[in-house]
Scaffold this active site. Sequence first.
Site, PDB file in Angstrom:
ATOM      1  CB  CYS A 183       4.015  -4.456  -7.767  1.00 62.98           C
ATOM      2  SG  CYS A 183       3.184  -4.343  -5.881  1.00 62.98           S
TER       3      CYS A 183
ATOM      4  CB  CYS B 215      -3.271   1.923  -2.071  1.00 59.45           C
ATOM      5  SG  CYS B 215      -2.423   0.950  -2.197  1.00 59.45           S
TER       6      CYS B 215
ATOM      7  CB  CYS C  34      -1.019  -0.027   1.113  1.00 58.06           C
ATOM      8  SG  CYS C  34      -2.326   1.035   0.911  1.00 58.06           S
TER       9      CYS C  34
END
Length: 140
Positions: A92, A88, A14
Amino acid sequence: MTAAPPVPSVLFVCVHNAGRSQMAAAWLAHLAGDRVEVRSAGSAPADEVNPAVVEAMAEVGIDISAQTPKRLTPEAVESSDVCVTMGCGDACPVFPGKRYLDWELPDPAGRGVAAVRPIRDEIRARVEGLIAELTAGAGR
């Protein structure tokens, strides 16, 4: 004698690593114990874990007061079997062979403990499902 099967590794991500990802990591560590390796991180870590999140987790007997937000690194993703973003919008690094999940969850930032409780409980339910998937047929 056979070697023990490898332990699956999960990374919760997050942006600030101060709320949802901390709760998810704490639930997974609490519920799965040594059956799963757990870590969490964020792309822009906060200075501390959200106090309302710490309080909400303490209510269910999980102490995360000593946790600190950590910076997301490509190495953390690469060394994980499953990478879970917490709705959120955090991105990645993508590595082949990894499993990526996105759990859409409200942000606890700026909310009191009463508003964090339902988020905490939803995360627990999702973590329980993840544990069942990760440990199915593994004799764990």
